[in-house]
Enzyme design. Sequence first.
Site, PDB file in Angstrom:
ATOM      1  N   SER A 128      72.638   5.938  15.216  1.00 56.85           N
ATOM      2  CA  SER A 128      72.079   5.738  13.888  1.00 56.85           C
ATOM      3  C   SER A 128      70.743   6.468  13.920  1.00 56.85           C
ATOM      4  CB  SER A 128      71.894   4.254  13.587  1.00 56.85           C
ATOM      5  OG  SER A 128      71.478   4.079  12.263  1.00 56.85           O
ATOM      6  N   GLY A 159      68.025  17.738  11.371  1.00 59.54           N
ATOM      7  CA  GLY A 159      68.506  17.020  10.200  1.00 59.54           C
ATOM      8  C   GLY A 159      67.975  15.598  10.146  1.00 59.54           C
ATOM      9  N   ARG A 339      54.238 -21.359  11.681  1.00 60.66           N
ATOM     10  CA  ARG A 339      53.696 -20.033  12.022  1.00 60.66           C
ATOM     11  C   ARG A 339      52.487 -20.172  12.941  1.00 60.66           C
ATOM     12  NH1 ARG A 339      49.736 -17.697   7.483  1.00 60.66           N
ATOM     13  NH2 ARG A 339      49.078 -19.632   6.504  1.00 60.66           N
ATOM     14  N   SER A 365      48.408 -13.388   9.542  1.00 62.69           N
ATOM     15  CA  SER A 365      49.315 -14.298   8.834  1.00 62.69           C
ATOM     16  C   SER A 365      50.407 -14.842   9.750  1.00 62.69           C
ATOM     17  CB  SER A 365      49.964 -13.588   7.645  1.00 62.69           C
ATOM     18  OG  SER A 365      49.013 -13.287   6.645  1.00 62.69           O
ATOM     19  N   GLU A 386      57.735  -1.193   9.862  1.00 65.40           N
ATOM     20  CA  GLU A 386      58.556  -2.190  10.546  1.00 65.40           C
ATOM     21  C   GLU A 386      59.719  -1.577  11.318  1.00 65.40           C
ATOM     22  OE1 GLU A 386      56.313  -4.100   7.267  1.00 65.40           O
ATOM     23  OE2 GLU A 386      57.653  -2.353   7.356  1.00 65.40           O
ATOM     24  N   PHE A 411      59.882  -8.606   5.329  1.00 61.74           N
ATOM     25  CA  PHE A 411      59.594  -7.236   5.742  1.00 61.74           C
ATOM     26  C   PHE A 411      60.456  -6.807   6.922  1.00 61.74           C
ATOM     27  CE2 PHE A 411      54.978  -7.998   4.142  1.00 61.74           C
ATOM     28  CZ  PHE A 411      55.455  -8.057   2.840  1.00 61.74           C
TER      29      PHE A 411
END
Length: 651
Positions: A128, A159, A339, A365, A386, A411
């Site tokens: 990929s 390419g 978090r 964050s 990302e 994200f």
Amino acid sequence: MADYNDLQKKVIDLGKLTLRMTTEAGSGHPSSALSLAHIVTALMYRIMRYNPRDPWLNSDDRLVLSEGHAVPIVYAAYCDLGGVVGEPDRPKQLTSEDALTLREADSLLDGHPNPAIGFPFFDAATGSLGQGASVAAGLALAARLDGLDRRFFCLIGDGESREGQVWEAMDAIVEHKLTAVLPIFNSNGQGQSDYVSTQQSPDALQAKLTAFGFDVRVIDGHDFEQIFDALTAQPGEKPLAVVAKTVKGWGVSEMTSSNYHGKPLREDQLADALADLDAKAAELGVADVSAPASEVAQLTSPDPVPLNRRPSVSAGPFRAACDAAGMGKALEKNVLSTRRAYGAALLALGGDPRVVATDGDVKNSTFTELFAQAYGDRYFEARIAEQNMVSMALGLAAAGKIAFASSFAKFLMRAIDQIEMAAITNANVKLVGSHAGISLAADGPSQMGVADVAFFRAYAHSKRTDGAPACRVMLPSDAMSAFKLTELMANLEGLCYMRTHRPDVPIIYSEDESFTEGGYKHLHDGSDLVIVASGYMVHVARQALALMEANGLDASVIDVYALPLARPDEILQIGDDCNGQILVVEDNYRGGVADELAMAAAVSDLGVTVHSLVLETMPKSTKSPEESLRAAALSPQHIAEAAQAIFDSIA
């Protein structure tokens, strides 16, 4: 002028083998492979310091084939060199005959590079396009940490250079001064369906790379003098990059007469193509020259540094870690977000030098900033890129690091393809998506991770070659579970994903609670029905329970904190004991925990019905999590009403 006649002959021999193996396979990309024949031969027979008989060494130079479809030429050389495949305890040495097994179901020579099936010469699955340079950057960051003098040669198609991630990687290589990485652009002028844009011409690539801060060499990719001058040059302050002008299908008239891509020669074409290469050998004056010996003794390698085989890593006690993270006062109220707890756990794990972290410019964050402040040499800011971040983490993991990569859950979805390639690789990457679900509220749907559970659960139900899940999914509901699940991820081999949420929530679990792969917790025992939740919704379910009890409804509450569930039948049994009714509540789109239990119920002998309340409308900004839940019909009141309706229907 050096004499490269032996290498010229080797190119002819490898070219012939490439043609034979792709024709035998009935598929493949021989034209792309032939365009790289001289560069690959120079690297694998002379320039790279490595040992094909021990590809697991963590000290050797590495070849990253971003242009994964060109792999037949690398396979041909590796088989010719007697390279080793398999596992360290079950190695197998290849021969040229093995090259003819290309793309067979039981062959280790997959259609595109893949170390997970037993080809450890490569560090990452590629094919990929656009991802290889990021992997090379991660490998180079790890080598710098380990004090190893290694080089990373990354072959990139002209390419694929249209891919934005290529330039994310170029940015990162220059920013981090990764002079150990040498990007080599294979400029053969052809893509799959057409010639490449003028924006990918050698001149344009040279200009772009120069603008990005590289010292650029433009060479004839079939001239060994120029190849060796460029690929052995010592970089100065700027990283080097090479733009190699090549011919797609070099040496074979059938492949050079037009844009020839992605198809092998037919059996009836093979003899003429082999004759073309013989004629090329005669033209170069190497028809009677002996190719370089395919003996490892001719190759050199630095002192071996074997990969650490993963002793366990500990985050220590929860309270001590939170104090070290400056969260002691928050604990006095027994309230902390998942978090924040992740940040405290990552900081605590940082005492182990194998642990590294990267983040997409949201470390304040996600709370990876705690790790960054304490272990700056092992923290790598990926910035708003990302895709590069995930592939760079893959490279770090391939070099033996326990790599944590964090951003908003939403994200991370930009890197779906990169995450999939990490899963294919069996990469030891730990992804953490913050601000998941609709409890984020005010920032709105562009910032909310609500499709993440379905995506990662798909991989949780795909098996690696060793039988383990391709990804483990962690869904912590409170700070304690987030802390302990972070530690668990660090000790699990392979890809993991954990979603965390923004709001502070009560701490449910005590320090002595244990959390296991695929586990759940039975928080409240009732008899009328079962409420199953995960993450933030566990707290909403508990609020709903209070409303239900006020109306005389007695429900069990279960916290599913990890997927795939190791024992879904146990939850179904609890449901069977509660009138056969299970209600799953989630603040994400379908495809998550409800589907997990419904799938199990469909093949169970128990007469259990799985109902679900999930996010069924596109969320929007609100002023509070409570308002978001009401708008999505996922509030405590909505859950209590749904539970009552289910119970009434069976009464």
